[in-house]
Design a protein around this motif. Structure first.
Motif, PDB file in Angstrom:
ATOM      1  N   TYR A 265       0.824  -1.201   0.000  1.00 36.15           N
ATOM      2  CA  TYR A 265       0.000   0.000   0.000  1.00 36.15           C
ATOM      3  C   TYR A 265       0.865   1.261   0.000  1.00 36.15           C
ATOM      4  CZ  TYR A 265      -3.409  -3.482   1.609  1.00 36.15           C
ATOM      5  OH  TYR A 265      -4.200  -4.599   1.732  1.00 36.15           O
ATOM      6  N   GLU A 266       1.886   1.275   0.814  1.00 40.76           N
ATOM      7  CA  GLU A 266       2.736   2.458   0.923  1.00 40.76           C
ATOM      8  C   GLU A 266       3.435   2.754  -0.393  1.00 40.76           C
ATOM      9  OE1 GLU A 266       6.465   4.119   3.664  1.00 40.76           O
ATOM     10  OE2 GLU A 266       5.557   2.172   4.077  1.00 40.76           O
ATOM     11  N   HIS A 267       3.884   1.714  -1.084  1.00 43.12           N
ATOM     12  CA  HIS A 267       4.568   1.901  -2.355  1.00 43.12           C
ATOM     13  C   HIS A 267       3.639   2.407  -3.443  1.00 43.12           C
ATOM     14  CE1 HIS A 267       7.246  -0.927  -0.212  1.00 43.12           C
ATOM     15  NE2 HIS A 267       8.201  -0.270  -0.822  1.00 43.12           N
ATOM     16  N   MET A 268       2.340   2.215  -3.261  1.00 40.90           N
ATOM     17  CA  MET A 268       1.367   2.709  -4.235  1.00 40.90           C
ATOM     18  C   MET A 268       0.791   4.066  -3.826  1.00 40.90           C
ATOM     19  SD  MET A 268      -0.700  -0.726  -5.477  1.00 40.90           S
ATOM     20  CE  MET A 268      -1.178  -1.299  -3.836  1.00 40.90           C
ATOM     21  N   GLY A 269       1.257   4.608  -2.717  1.00 40.67           N
ATOM     22  CA  GLY A 269       0.787   5.914  -2.262  1.00 40.67           C
ATOM     23  C   GLY A 269      -0.513   5.878  -1.494  1.00 40.67           C
ATOM     24  N   PHE A 270      -0.900   4.706  -0.974  1.00 43.45           N
ATOM     25  CA  PHE A 270      -2.126   4.578  -0.210  1.00 43.45           C
ATOM     26  C   PHE A 270      -1.802   4.468   1.277  1.00 43.45           C
ATOM     27  CE2 PHE A 270      -3.547   1.949  -4.079  1.00 43.45           C
ATOM     28  CZ  PHE A 270      -3.967   3.084  -4.756  1.00 43.45           C
ATOM     29  N   ASN A 271      -2.719   4.934   2.109  1.00 43.76           N
ATOM     30  CA  ASN A 271      -2.620   4.588   3.519  1.00 43.76           C
ATOM     31  C   ASN A 271      -3.233   3.205   3.698  1.00 43.76           C
ATOM     32  OD1 ASN A 271      -5.480   4.811   3.858  1.00 43.76           O
ATOM     33  ND2 ASN A 271      -5.279   7.030   4.117  1.00 43.76           N
ATOM     34  N   ALA A 272      -3.197   2.679   4.926  1.00 46.88           N
ATOM     35  CA  ALA A 272      -3.641   1.305   5.158  1.00 46.88           C
ATOM     36  C   ALA A 272      -5.104   1.095   4.792  1.00 46.88           C
ATOM     37  CB  ALA A 272      -3.399   0.919   6.615  1.00 46.88           C
ATOM     38  N   VAL A 273      -5.964   2.042   5.148  1.00 47.32           N
ATOM     39  CA  VAL A 273      -7.397   1.894   4.873  1.00 47.32           C
ATOM     40  C   VAL A 273      -7.657   1.939   3.366  1.00 47.32           C
ATOM     41  CG1 VAL A 273      -9.678   2.913   5.208  1.00 47.32           C
ATOM     42  CG2 VAL A 273      -8.052   2.847   7.116  1.00 47.32           C
ATOM     43  N   GLU A 274      -7.050   2.903   2.668  1.00 48.85           N
ATOM     44  CA  GLU A 274      -7.232   2.990   1.215  1.00 48.85           C
ATOM     45  C   GLU A 274      -6.702   1.732   0.533  1.00 48.85           C
ATOM     46  OE1 GLU A 274      -6.747   7.805   0.444  1.00 48.85           O
ATOM     47  OE2 GLU A 274      -4.959   6.506   0.549  1.00 48.85           O
ATOM     48  N   GLY A 275      -5.527   1.281   0.973  1.00 48.83           N
ATOM     49  CA  GLY A 275      -4.940   0.093   0.366  1.00 48.83           C
ATOM     50  C   GLY A 275      -5.815  -1.127   0.539  1.00 48.83           C
ATOM     51  N   MET A 276      -6.347  -1.314   1.750  1.00 53.60           N
ATOM     52  CA  MET A 276      -7.234  -2.455   1.992  1.00 53.60           C
ATOM     53  C   MET A 276      -8.491  -2.368   1.141  1.00 53.60           C
ATOM     54  SD  MET A 276      -7.008  -3.136   6.102  1.00 53.60           S
ATOM     55  CE  MET A 276      -5.439  -3.470   6.905  1.00 53.60           C
ATOM     56  N   ALA A 277      -9.010  -1.162   0.960  1.00 55.60           N
ATOM     57  CA  ALA A 277     -10.216  -0.986   0.143  1.00 55.60           C
ATOM     58  C   ALA A 277      -9.942  -1.377  -1.308  1.00 55.60           C
ATOM     59  CB  ALA A 277     -10.699   0.457   0.231  1.00 55.60           C
ATOM     60  N   TYR A 278      -8.792  -0.927  -1.840  1.00 53.95           N
ATOM     61  CA  TYR A 278      -8.449  -1.281  -3.221  1.00 53.95           C
ATOM     62  C   TYR A 278      -8.197  -2.777  -3.365  1.00 53.95           C
ATOM     63  CZ  TYR A 278      -8.135   3.411  -5.221  1.00 53.95           C
ATOM     64  OH  TYR A 278      -8.432   4.656  -5.725  1.00 53.95           O
ATOM     65  N   ARG A 279      -7.501  -3.361  -2.396  1.00 52.55           N
ATOM     66  CA  ARG A 279      -7.236  -4.800  -2.488  1.00 52.55           C
ATOM     67  C   ARG A 279      -8.525  -5.596  -2.351  1.00 52.55           C
ATOM     68  NH1 ARG A 279      -1.917  -7.592  -0.196  1.00 52.55           N
ATOM     69  NH2 ARG A 279      -1.229  -6.457  -2.048  1.00 52.55           N
ATOM     70  N   LEU A 280      -9.423  -5.164  -1.489  1.00 50.69           N
ATOM     71  CA  LEU A 280     -10.710  -5.853  -1.343  1.00 50.69           C
ATOM     72  C   LEU A 280     -11.504  -5.757  -2.645  1.00 50.69           C
ATOM     73  CD1 LEU A 280     -12.402  -7.405   0.723  1.00 50.69           C
ATOM     74  CD2 LEU A 280     -13.478  -5.239   1.371  1.00 50.69           C
ATOM     75  N   ALA A 281     -11.458  -4.588  -3.287  1.00 50.29           N
ATOM     76  CA  ALA A 281     -12.130  -4.430  -4.581  1.00 50.29           C
ATOM     77  C   ALA A 281     -11.506  -5.347  -5.626  1.00 50.29           C
ATOM     78  CB  ALA A 281     -12.052  -2.972  -5.037  1.00 50.29           C
TER      79      ALA A 281
END
Length: 384
Positions: A265-281
């Motif tokens: 997530y950090e390498h893609m510029g997301f925080n943990a919540v945003e990263g989890m949302a994108y991965r869940l999607a």
């Protein structure tokens, strides 16, 4: 055997007089006959044409995806089909690998096959891919990088890790939910700087799903004729959606690391919540498109069914061709920036995938794809 995914079995061959069990499968690893899927009856012997068809279409999508990747920045159409394919093809590959890895949950003897059928081919081909960087791309030779996963070799490493973890999942009440939680949380862990470990963690739910899903739920996808039409309709509808999505004008532009599962997530510029949302999607999209793909695949034998038994050859060798052309600047010509050029590359990719699945190629390259690595193992308790 020559499968990237272990061979399926069919009821017809189970009842045939004198039926012979299929031999060990690639990769990897051997899957002895009589494997009992979780929650189901003992698997019958023989090959199932449907799963050979699944593997054929999946490996062709892998080849096409790697060729289209070269053009994704120059063509909206190429980027759209690339986005579409990467939305589900590797998750389905991982799912099917898990589905035919169930023997690893119960038999310690199964683990003997991991080294000769996964580790030895990995060493051979990873060295070849690394040497391409030196002799064609002009990179400096660095000994410490020689065995670091290069290009598509990550899958063999991940498959070793997934199969080693197989016995763990039999003891959990909700294995898929636990795997999903690990996948979502792992996106924020420090090991995400390594793309192989990142992919292994991100795609873990699909392997566990294949490992533990009830057989009747998979059979339902290949049941009534309407499921095939429904699956095809979903895939066709997803193409224009992918085109609009990758433009970024209506929906947020697709982050490539989300599709490839190779960045934290950090390498893609997301925080943990945003990263989890994108991965869940991404997990949800892969499940929907994956189910549609499995429903759309033809059930019976066809001219390509046998080719689906040699996916290991296609997987390991097509990348050498892709990288040779890419590093050598073959695709830099103006022709390849035109629609006709893209169509030509697509046709060439399909021809390459078909060629690498043929018997002559198998005979010529058997020494590298299926090396005789059993001599590296101690005799088993059974004396074999």
């Amino acid at each position: 055997m020559t499968d990237l995914i272990p061979p399926p079995r069919t009821p017809e061959s189970a009842s045939a007089p004198g039926a012979t069990p299929p031999s060990a499968a690639h990769p990897g690893g051997t899957v002895p006959d009589g494997t009992t899927p979780a929650g189901g009856a003992r698997a019958p012997r023989g090959r199932d044409a449907y799963f050979d068809n699944v593997k054929f279409f999946l490996i062709m999508l892998v080849v096409l995806g790697h060729f289209w990747e070269v053009f994704r920045n120059d063509s909206h159409a190429a980027n759209a089909v690339y986005t579409f394919v990467y939305g589900f093809h590797m998750p389905v590959f991982v799912f099917v690998s898990g589905y035919f890895s169930r023997g690893f949950m119960r038999s310690p003897e199964k683990f003997r096959g991991i080294f000769p059928t996964l580790v030895v081919p990995y060493v051979i081909f990873n060295v070849l891919y690394r040497l391409q960087l030196v002799f064609i791309n002009g990179n400096d030779f660095r000994l410490h990088e020689l065995f670091r996963p290069q290009f598509l070799m990550w899958f063999l490493v991940a498959l070793v890790l997934w199969r080693l973890s197989a016995p763990l999942w039999t003891h959990l009440r909700h294995p898929v939910a636990v795997a999903m939680a690990l996948s979502l949380i792992a996106g924020s862990w420090s090991f995400n700087s390594d793309s192989t470990l990142c992919r292994a963690a991100g795609l873990l739910p699909f392997f566990v799903l294949g490992l533990t899903i009830r057989r009747d739920r998979v059979e339902a996808l290949r049941g009534p004729g309407w499921t095939r039409w429904a699956g095809t309709a979903v895939l066709v509808a997803a193409l224009p959606i992918a085109y609009v999505w990758q433009l970024g004008s209506v929906l947020p532009k697709v982050e490539r690391g989300v599709l490839l599962w190779n960045r934290g997530y950090e390498h893609m510029g997301f925080n943990a919540v945003e990263g989890m949302a994108y991965r869940l999607a991404a997990l949800g999209i892969a499940v929907v498109l994956g189910m549609a793909f499995l429903a759309a695949v033809p059930r019976g034998r066809a001219w390509y069914t046998k080719l689906g038994t040699r996916t290991m050859y296609v997987y390991l060798m097509h990348g050498l061709v892709v990288k040779t052309l890419d590093y050598g600047g073959f695709f830099n010509g103006h022709f390849f920036q035109t629609p006709l050029g893209l169509v030509s590359v697509t046709a060439g990719a399909l021809a390459l995938g078909l060629l690498l699945a043929t018997v002559p190629v198998q005979r010529l390259t058997h020494w590298a794809v299926e090396p005789k690595g059993r001599w590296l193992l101690k005799p088993s308790h059974g004396g074999t």
